[in-house]
Motif scaffolding. Structure first.
Motif, PDB file in Angstrom:
ATOM      1  N   GLY A  38      25.987  56.588  55.215  1.00 52.19           N
ATOM      2  CA  GLY A  38      24.706  57.269  55.436  1.00 52.19           C
ATOM      3  C   GLY A  38      24.243  57.953  54.172  1.00 52.19           C
ATOM      4  O   GLY A  38      24.951  58.806  53.623  1.00 52.19           O
TER       5      GLY A  38
ATOM      6  N   ALA B 275      22.685  64.619  53.441  1.00 50.53           N
ATOM      7  CA  ALA B 275      24.096  64.977  53.665  1.00 50.53           C
ATOM      8  C   ALA B 275      25.014  64.022  52.908  1.00 50.53           C
ATOM      9  O   ALA B 275      25.881  64.455  52.131  1.00 50.53           O
TER      10      ALA B 275
ATOM     11  N   ASP C 130      24.501  52.773  52.711  1.00 43.92           N
ATOM     12  CA  ASP C 130      23.337  53.281  53.448  1.00 43.92           C
ATOM     13  C   ASP C 130      22.463  52.135  53.930  1.00 43.92           C
ATOM     14  O   ASP C 130      22.128  51.230  53.165  1.00 43.92           O
ATOM     15  N   SER C 131      22.061  52.215  55.195  1.00 40.71           N
ATOM     16  CA  SER C 131      21.204  51.156  55.754  1.00 40.71           C
ATOM     17  C   SER C 131      19.718  51.471  55.547  1.00 40.71           C
ATOM     18  O   SER C 131      18.861  50.699  55.964  1.00 40.71           O
TER      19      SER C 131
ATOM     20  N   GLU D 130      17.550  53.589  56.831  1.00 42.90           N
ATOM     21  CA  GLU D 130      16.703  53.649  58.038  1.00 42.90           C
ATOM     22  C   GLU D 130      16.499  55.102  58.475  1.00 42.90           C
ATOM     23  O   GLU D 130      16.464  55.387  59.667  1.00 42.90           O
TER      24      GLU D 130
ATOM     25  N   HIS E 212       9.102  69.164  53.138  1.00 38.15           N
ATOM     26  CA  HIS E 212       8.864  70.551  52.712  1.00 38.15           C
ATOM     27  C   HIS E 212      10.082  71.443  52.942  1.00 38.15           C
ATOM     28  O   HIS E 212      10.939  71.119  53.769  1.00 38.15           O
TER      29      HIS E 212
ATOM     30  N   ARG F   5      15.517  60.479  47.491  1.00 39.93           N
ATOM     31  CA  ARG F   5      16.685  59.585  47.410  1.00 39.93           C
ATOM     32  C   ARG F   5      16.836  58.975  46.027  1.00 39.93           C
ATOM     33  O   ARG F   5      17.937  58.862  45.496  1.00 39.93           O
TER      34      ARG F   5
ATOM     35  N   VAL G 273      27.238  49.738  58.010  1.00 36.32           N
ATOM     36  CA  VAL G 273      28.631  49.647  58.455  1.00 36.32           C
ATOM     37  C   VAL G 273      28.625  49.319  59.945  1.00 36.32           C
ATOM     38  O   VAL G 273      27.955  50.000  60.738  1.00 36.32           O
TER      39      VAL G 273
ATOM     40  N   CYS H 189       8.976  72.583  59.034  1.00 29.98           N
ATOM     41  CA  CYS H 189       8.808  71.513  58.035  1.00 29.98           C
ATOM     42  C   CYS H 189       7.327  71.241  57.781  1.00 29.98           C
ATOM     43  O   CYS H 189       6.905  71.082  56.637  1.00 29.98           O
TER      44      CYS H 189
ATOM     45  N   GLU I 105      23.497  65.867  60.176  1.00 30.05           N
ATOM     46  CA  GLU I 105      23.163  65.855  61.604  1.00 30.05           C
ATOM     47  C   GLU I 105      24.153  65.030  62.426  1.00 30.05           C
ATOM     48  O   GLU I 105      24.123  65.085  63.649  1.00 30.05           O
TER      49      GLU I 105
ATOM     50  N   GLN J  98      17.143  70.202  59.114  1.00 29.61           N
ATOM     51  CA  GLN J  98      16.442  70.447  57.842  1.00 29.61           C
ATOM     52  C   GLN J  98      17.215  69.764  56.726  1.00 29.61           C
ATOM     53  O   GLN J  98      18.453  69.762  56.722  1.00 29.61           O
ATOM     54  N   LEU J  99      16.466  69.253  55.737  1.00 29.57           N
ATOM     55  CA  LEU J  99      17.078  68.564  54.601  1.00 29.57           C
ATOM     56  C   LEU J  99      18.096  69.444  53.880  1.00 29.57           C
ATOM     57  O   LEU J  99      19.190  68.998  53.535  1.00 29.57           O
TER      58      LEU J  99
HETATM   59  C1  LIG Z   1       8.851  63.074  60.586  1.00 29.49           C
HETATM   60  C2  LIG Z   1       9.917  63.970  60.003  1.00 29.49           C
HETATM   61  C3  LIG Z   1       9.598  64.914  59.057  1.00 29.49           C
HETATM   62  C4  LIG Z   1      10.581  65.752  58.537  1.00 29.49           C
HETATM   63  N1  LIG Z   1      10.196  66.666  57.606  1.00 29.49           N
HETATM   64  C5  LIG Z   1      11.121  67.490  57.087  1.00 29.49           C
HETATM   65  C6  LIG Z   1      10.740  68.462  56.111  1.00 29.49           C
HETATM   66  O1  LIG Z   1       9.571  68.539  55.708  1.00 29.49           O
HETATM   67  N2  LIG Z   1      11.714  69.313  55.660  1.00 29.49           N
HETATM   68  C7  LIG Z   1      13.009  69.261  56.087  1.00 29.49           C
HETATM   69  O2  LIG Z   1      13.825  70.072  55.655  1.00 29.49           O
HETATM   70  N3  LIG Z   1      13.402  68.345  57.003  1.00 29.49           N
HETATM   71  C8  LIG Z   1      12.499  67.456  57.511  1.00 29.49           C
HETATM   72  N4  LIG Z   1      12.863  66.520  58.448  1.00 29.49           N
HETATM   73  C9  LIG Z   1      14.282  66.523  58.916  1.00 29.49           C
HETATM   74  C10 LIG Z   1      15.189  65.796  57.918  1.00 29.49           C
HETATM   75  O3  LIG Z   1      14.705  64.499  57.691  1.00 29.49           O
HETATM   76  C11 LIG Z   1      16.615  65.760  58.453  1.00 29.49           C
HETATM   77  O4  LIG Z   1      17.025  67.072  58.752  1.00 29.49           O
HETATM   78  C12 LIG Z   1      17.590  65.166  57.422  1.00 29.49           C
HETATM   79  O5  LIG Z   1      17.123  63.929  56.943  1.00 29.49           O
HETATM   80  C13 LIG Z   1      18.975  64.980  58.023  1.00 29.49           C
HETATM   81  O6  LIG Z   1      19.827  64.500  57.019  1.00 29.49           O
HETATM   82  P1  LIG Z   1      21.124  63.607  57.307  1.00 29.49           P
HETATM   83  O7  LIG Z   1      21.651  63.259  55.959  1.00 29.49           O
HETATM   84  O8  LIG Z   1      22.018  64.285  58.278  1.00 29.49           O
HETATM   85  O9  LIG Z   1      20.581  62.285  58.051  1.00 29.49           O
HETATM   86  P2  LIG Z   1      19.451  61.247  57.653  1.00 29.49           P
HETATM   87  O10 LIG Z   1      18.558  61.757  56.603  1.00 29.49           O
HETATM   88  O11 LIG Z   1      18.850  60.813  58.942  1.00 29.49           O
HETATM   89  O12 LIG Z   1      20.271  60.044  57.000  1.00 29.49           O
HETATM   90  C14 LIG Z   1      21.136  59.230  57.754  1.00 29.49           C
HETATM   91  C15 LIG Z   1      21.304  57.930  57.002  1.00 29.49           C
HETATM   92  O13 LIG Z   1      22.385  57.198  57.593  1.00 29.49           O
HETATM   93  C16 LIG Z   1      22.062  55.828  57.570  1.00 29.49           C
HETATM   94  N5  LIG Z   1      22.919  55.142  58.547  1.00 29.49           N
HETATM   95  C17 LIG Z   1      22.980  55.343  59.898  1.00 29.49           C
HETATM   96  N6  LIG Z   1      23.917  54.522  60.436  1.00 29.49           N
HETATM   97  C18 LIG Z   1      24.435  53.802  59.409  1.00 29.49           C
HETATM   98  C19 LIG Z   1      25.441  52.791  59.342  1.00 29.49           C
HETATM   99  N7  LIG Z   1      26.103  52.363  60.417  1.00 29.49           N
HETATM  100  N8  LIG Z   1      25.724  52.249  58.119  1.00 29.49           N
HETATM  101  C20 LIG Z   1      25.070  52.670  56.988  1.00 29.49           C
HETATM  102  N9  LIG Z   1      24.116  53.632  57.012  1.00 29.49           N
HETATM  103  C21 LIG Z   1      23.814  54.192  58.200  1.00 29.49           C
HETATM  104  C22 LIG Z   1      20.571  55.801  57.885  1.00 29.49           C
HETATM  105  O14 LIG Z   1      19.972  54.608  57.439  1.00 29.49           O
HETATM  106  C23 LIG Z   1      20.076  57.015  57.093  1.00 29.49           C
HETATM  107  O15 LIG Z   1      19.667  56.655  55.793  1.00 29.49           O
HETATM  108  C24 LIG Z   1      11.926  65.648  58.975  1.00 29.49           C
HETATM  109  C25 LIG Z   1      12.268  64.682  59.921  1.00 29.49           C
HETATM  110  C26 LIG Z   1      11.274  63.838  60.433  1.00 29.49           C
HETATM  111  C27 LIG Z   1      11.655  62.819  61.465  1.00 29.49           C
END
Ligand SMILES: Cc1cc2nc3c(=O)[nH]c(=O)nc-3n(C[C@H](O)[C@H](O)[C@H](O)COP(=O)(O)OP(=O)(O)OC[C@H]3O[C@@H](n4cnc5c(N)ncnc54)[C@H](O)[C@@H]3O)c2cc1C
Length: 283
Positions: free
Chosen positions: A9, A13, A32-33, A35, A45, A59, A79, A134, A266, A274-275
């Motif tokens: 992923g 994170a 990373d896929s 998605e 933001h 990214r 994966v 956000c 997450e 949040q990012l």
């Molecule tokens: C419309 C929208 C707007 C947002 N705006 C904001 C903002 O302005 N500010 C802010 O702080 N937060 C914002 N967020 C929230 C923020 O995007 C998330 O809190 C954050 O991205 C979570 O990070 P993460 O690394 O846990 O997961 P993610 O960013 O969701 O990343 C997970 C990654 O894992 C990959 N993955 C999943 N399964 C597999 C697998 N089996 N093999 C390989 N890869 C895999 C996915 O492709 C993805 O790239 C927003 C969310 C949305 C939906």
């Protein structure tokens, strides 16, 4: 060669976990896929020094930083299986790659389960969002819609008051509990319980909410309160249970009950979404 760690992923994170491991001279691969659920939005933001950045640029900057650390490799792939071995794990991907790794970090994020509203997805990330912290600033003082039917929807309505008092809640056919009805009355917030026929607008910008009872209500954007569920079942297939928030059970640094398997972002704690919180968790 056996990897020290496989990070699955590449959201904030997984990116931050990879950076810290690379700097620690660990032989790490990030898979990373691509998605991520925030792909639908054009600006992120609230991440200090990166306010307003696009998800793609966020990214890209991280991958540029990786190029300074020779023990980091990256792969765009999904994966599909993690097999526990006596020492470490075997990783298998959709594109047919396979390798061994001592540790695994799951950073696979969550996905949304939306209320059943026709064509909501067309507006998501452009004029309808899910987190006021956000995207509330861009929606300030506008006529807003809030779509949802769970207790959290009404909590969001209370918070939203600081961004806009011109708010209509659409429950899409669900009646309110007495408690929520009283709360909304007290705040003078209009609630429409009729089912939604269609959302109308242009290029993702909401203009009208058309209800099955014949009413059509002008709104320029708003929020939805989806349920957030794990995007991947790789962790639960290895026997890790989900906690009451929907994240994988782990200790405060992401250790799961499976030796060598960690969770972050997450995949670990669904809220607050949040990012910067996901990135900190990865670090
Ligand atoms: C419309 C929208 C707007 C947002 N705006 C904001 C903002 O302005 N500010 C802010 O702080 N937060 C914002 N967020 C929230 C923020 O995007 C998330 O809190 C954050 O991205 C979570 O990070 P993460 O690394 O846990 O997961 P993610 O960013 O969701 O990343 C997970 C990654 O894992 C990959 N993955 C999943 N399964 C597999 C697998 N089996 N093999 C390989 N890869 C895999 C996915 O492709 C993805 O790239 C927003 C969310 C949305 C939906």
């Amino acid at each position: 060669m056996m990897k020290d760690c496989t990070v699955i992923g590449g959201g904030p994170a997984g990116l931050n976990a990879t950076l810290v491991l690379g700097r620690a001279r660990r032989n790490v691969i990030l898979v990373d896929s691509n998605e991520a659920r925030n792909k639908v939005t054009s600006a992120s933001h609230g991440f200090v020094t990166r306010d307003g950045i696009t998800p793609a640029e966020f990214r890209q900057l991280a991958h540029q930083e990786f190029s300074s650390y020779p023990s980091i490799s990256t792969l765009e792939d999904k994966v599909i299986e993690i097999i526990k071995k006596a020492e470490g794990f075997t990783i298998k991907t959709q594109m047919g790659k396979e390798w061994s790794t001592r540790k695994v970090i799951l950073a696979t994020g969550v996905k949304e389960k939306f209320p059943n509203i026709p064509n909501l997805r067309n507006f998501y990330g452009k004029s309808i969002f899910n987190c006021p912290y956000c995207d509330g600033w861009e929606l300030r003082d506008k006529p807003l819609a809030l779509f949802g039917e769970v207790d959290y929807t009404f909590h969001t309505a209370e918070i939203l008051q600081n961004w806009s008092r011109n708010l209509v809640i659409f429950t899409n056919g669900k009646e309110l509990t007495k408690n929520n009805e009283k709360k909304m009355e007290k705040l003078n917030i209009r609630v429409e319980t009729s089912k939604i026929r269609l959302l109308t607008g242009k290029e993702g910008m909401l203009q009208q909410v058309e209800l099955e009872n014949g009413l059509s209500i002008e709104r320029v954007g708003g929020l939805v309160t989806p349920e957030l569920v794990q995007a991947s079942d790789l962790g639960t297939l290895l026997g890790v249970q989900l906690n009451e928030t929907g994240g994988h059970h782990s200790d405060e640094v992401g250790n799961t009950k499976v030796t060598g398997l960690f969770v972050t972002g997450e995949a670990s704690n669904v809220y607050p979404a949040q990012l910067i919180i996901a990135a900190a968790s990865g670090a």
